[in-house]
Design a protein around this motif. Structure first.
Motif, PDB file in Angstrom:
ATOM      1  N   PHE A  29       0.829  -1.204   0.000  1.00 59.13           N
ATOM      2  CA  PHE A  29       0.000   0.000   0.000  1.00 59.13           C
ATOM      3  C   PHE A  29       0.865   1.257   0.000  1.00 59.13           C
ATOM      4  O   PHE A  29       0.564   2.226  -0.693  1.00 59.13           O
ATOM      5  CB  PHE A  29      -0.969   0.027   1.191  1.00 59.13           C
ATOM      6  CG  PHE A  29      -1.854   1.239   1.142  1.00 59.13           C
ATOM      7  CD1 PHE A  29      -2.969   1.254   0.328  1.00 59.13           C
ATOM      8  CD2 PHE A  29      -1.551   2.376   1.864  1.00 59.13           C
ATOM      9  CE1 PHE A  29      -3.780   2.380   0.242  1.00 59.13           C
ATOM     10  CE2 PHE A  29      -2.348   3.503   1.790  1.00 59.13           C
ATOM     11  CZ  PHE A  29      -3.467   3.508   0.977  1.00 59.13           C
ATOM     12  N   GLN A  30       1.936   1.246   0.771  1.00 60.21           N
ATOM     13  CA  GLN A  30       2.830   2.402   0.792  1.00 60.21           C
ATOM     14  C   GLN A  30       3.365   2.677  -0.610  1.00 60.21           C
ATOM     15  O   GLN A  30       3.391   3.822  -1.057  1.00 60.21           O
ATOM     16  CB  GLN A  30       3.984   2.179   1.757  1.00 60.21           C
ATOM     17  CG  GLN A  30       4.954   3.349   1.781  1.00 60.21           C
ATOM     18  CD  GLN A  30       6.126   3.150   2.709  1.00 60.21           C
ATOM     19  OE1 GLN A  30       6.449   2.046   3.105  1.00 60.21           O
ATOM     20  NE2 GLN A  30       6.773   4.216   3.071  1.00 60.21           N
ATOM     21  N   PHE A  74      -6.158   8.859  -0.875  1.00 64.61           N
ATOM     22  CA  PHE A  74      -5.477   8.021   0.109  1.00 64.61           C
ATOM     23  C   PHE A  74      -6.475   7.449   1.116  1.00 64.61           C
ATOM     24  O   PHE A  74      -6.459   6.255   1.413  1.00 64.61           O
ATOM     25  CB  PHE A  74      -4.404   8.835   0.833  1.00 64.61           C
ATOM     26  CG  PHE A  74      -3.527   8.032   1.757  1.00 64.61           C
ATOM     27  CD1 PHE A  74      -2.251   7.688   1.373  1.00 64.61           C
ATOM     28  CD2 PHE A  74      -3.972   7.648   3.017  1.00 64.61           C
ATOM     29  CE1 PHE A  74      -1.424   6.956   2.220  1.00 64.61           C
ATOM     30  CE2 PHE A  74      -3.173   6.923   3.869  1.00 64.61           C
ATOM     31  CZ  PHE A  74      -1.888   6.566   3.471  1.00 64.61           C
ATOM     32  N   ILE A  75      -7.350   8.296   1.627  1.00 69.03           N
ATOM     33  CA  ILE A  75      -8.335   7.864   2.620  1.00 69.03           C
ATOM     34  C   ILE A  75      -9.231   6.766   2.048  1.00 69.03           C
ATOM     35  O   ILE A  75      -9.457   5.740   2.697  1.00 69.03           O
ATOM     36  CB  ILE A  75      -9.164   9.070   3.127  1.00 69.03           C
ATOM     37  CG1 ILE A  75      -8.276  10.001   3.954  1.00 69.03           C
ATOM     38  CG2 ILE A  75     -10.386   8.617   3.913  1.00 69.03           C
ATOM     39  CD1 ILE A  75      -8.894  11.362   4.234  1.00 69.03           C
ATOM     40  N   ASP A  76      -9.726   6.970   0.839  1.00 70.68           N
ATOM     41  CA  ASP A  76     -10.588   5.962   0.206  1.00 70.68           C
ATOM     42  C   ASP A  76      -9.856   4.643  -0.007  1.00 70.68           C
ATOM     43  O   ASP A  76     -10.369   3.569   0.322  1.00 70.68           O
ATOM     44  CB  ASP A  76     -11.127   6.470  -1.133  1.00 70.68           C
ATOM     45  CG  ASP A  76     -12.146   7.588  -0.971  1.00 70.68           C
ATOM     46  OD1 ASP A  76     -12.725   7.721   0.130  1.00 70.68           O
ATOM     47  OD2 ASP A  76     -12.350   8.338  -1.949  1.00 70.68           O
ATOM     48  N   SER A  79      -9.001   2.872   3.370  1.00 64.63           N
ATOM     49  CA  SER A  79     -10.203   2.276   3.964  1.00 64.63           C
ATOM     50  C   SER A  79     -10.559   0.966   3.275  1.00 64.63           C
ATOM     51  O   SER A  79     -10.916  -0.017   3.939  1.00 64.63           O
ATOM     52  CB  SER A  79     -11.387   3.232   3.871  1.00 64.63           C
ATOM     53  OG  SER A  79     -11.172   4.349   4.677  1.00 64.63           O
ATOM     54  N   LYS A  80     -10.470   0.939   1.945  1.00 63.85           N
ATOM     55  CA  LYS A  80     -10.787  -0.283   1.197  1.00 63.85           C
ATOM     56  C   LYS A  80      -9.747  -1.375   1.439  1.00 63.85           C
ATOM     57  O   LYS A  80     -10.108  -2.526   1.653  1.00 63.85           O
ATOM     58  CB  LYS A  80     -10.836   0.012  -0.307  1.00 63.85           C
ATOM     59  CG  LYS A  80     -12.071   0.755  -0.749  1.00 63.85           C
ATOM     60  CD  LYS A  80     -12.091   0.857  -2.260  1.00 63.85           C
ATOM     61  CE  LYS A  80     -12.004   2.301  -2.656  1.00 63.85           C
ATOM     62  NZ  LYS A  80     -11.881   2.531  -4.077  1.00 63.85           N
ATOM     63  N   LYS A  86     -13.121   5.427   8.013  1.00 58.12           N
ATOM     64  CA  LYS A  86     -12.523   6.606   7.388  1.00 58.12           C
ATOM     65  C   LYS A  86     -11.787   7.494   8.401  1.00 58.12           C
ATOM     66  O   LYS A  86     -10.793   8.112   8.050  1.00 58.12           O
ATOM     67  CB  LYS A  86     -13.585   7.421   6.663  1.00 58.12           C
ATOM     68  CG  LYS A  86     -14.212   6.671   5.519  1.00 58.12           C
ATOM     69  CD  LYS A  86     -13.910   7.286   4.212  1.00 58.12           C
ATOM     70  CE  LYS A  86     -14.573   6.440   3.130  1.00 58.12           C
ATOM     71  NZ  LYS A  86     -14.328   6.919   1.832  1.00 58.12           N
ATOM     72  N   TYR A  87     -12.253   7.560   9.642  1.00 57.16           N
ATOM     73  CA  TYR A  87     -11.568   8.423  10.600  1.00 57.16           C
ATOM     74  C   TYR A  87     -10.156   7.933  10.883  1.00 57.16           C
ATOM     75  O   TYR A  87      -9.246   8.726  11.114  1.00 57.16           O
ATOM     76  CB  TYR A  87     -12.380   8.617  11.891  1.00 57.16           C
ATOM     77  CG  TYR A  87     -12.388   7.443  12.840  1.00 57.16           C
ATOM     78  CD1 TYR A  87     -11.447   7.344  13.852  1.00 57.16           C
ATOM     79  CD2 TYR A  87     -13.353   6.441  12.732  1.00 57.16           C
ATOM     80  CE1 TYR A  87     -11.454   6.272  14.738  1.00 57.16           C
ATOM     81  CE2 TYR A  87     -13.363   5.374  13.607  1.00 57.16           C
ATOM     82  CZ  TYR A  87     -12.413   5.284  14.611  1.00 57.16           C
ATOM     83  OH  TYR A  87     -12.422   4.227  15.474  1.00 57.16           O
ATOM     84  N   ILE A  88      -9.944   6.628  10.844  1.00 60.14           N
ATOM     85  CA  ILE A  88      -8.588   6.087  11.012  1.00 60.14           C
ATOM     86  C   ILE A  88      -7.772   6.349   9.755  1.00 60.14           C
ATOM     87  O   ILE A  88      -6.616   6.767   9.818  1.00 60.14           O
ATOM     88  CB  ILE A  88      -8.627   4.590  11.365  1.00 60.14           C
ATOM     89  CG1 ILE A  88      -9.148   4.424  12.795  1.00 60.14           C
ATOM     90  CG2 ILE A  88      -7.252   3.941  11.202  1.00 60.14           C
ATOM     91  CD1 ILE A  88      -9.284   3.008  13.275  1.00 60.14           C
TER      92      ILE A  88
END
Length: 116
Positions: A29-30, A74-76, A79-80, A86-88
């Motif tokens: 992911f990174q 990045f958030i989306d 989360s997936k 989403k808050y994390i």
């Protein structure tokens, strides 16, 4: 790359012992995030040679709008990928952009009269 991102994700996932498969997922992911970030400033993807330079993240710029759009992406994706709320993902995104994000272009120039 440093282990900074891995440490942030470990803390957010609140685990003590990460299985090698989870560690691999974090590293993948990174690289996905760095790849996307580099594309947004004109690279074909993550450039290892460029990233070996000292302070490489200051050598390119993006607008505040581009920064915000990347953070939303990045958030989306986070989360997936990790099935986290989403808050994390938002907190992890903040740390990622703080640590690796490009320099933000100045939105205005101060004239000499207003400089300190």
């Amino acid at each position: 790359m440093s282990n900074f991102f891995r440490i942030i994700v470990f803390n957010q996932l609140q685990v003590n012992n990460i299985m090698p498969t989870k560690e691999k997922k974090i590293d993948q992911f990174q690289m996905k995030a760095l790849d996307e970030m580099f594309r947004r400033v004109g690279f074909e993807g993550y450039d290892e040679e460029f990233a070996q330079q000292p302070y490489w993240f200051t050598k390119r710029e993006w607008t505040l709008e581009e920064d915000v759009n990347f953070t939303k992406w990045f958030i989306d994706e986070y989360s997936k990928t990790f099935r986290e709320p989403k808050y994390i993902a938002k907190e992890v995104a903040g740390w990622f952009v703080f640590n690796y994000g490009w320099k933000t272009k100045k939105m205005y120039q101060l004239d000499d009269k207003h400089r300190r």
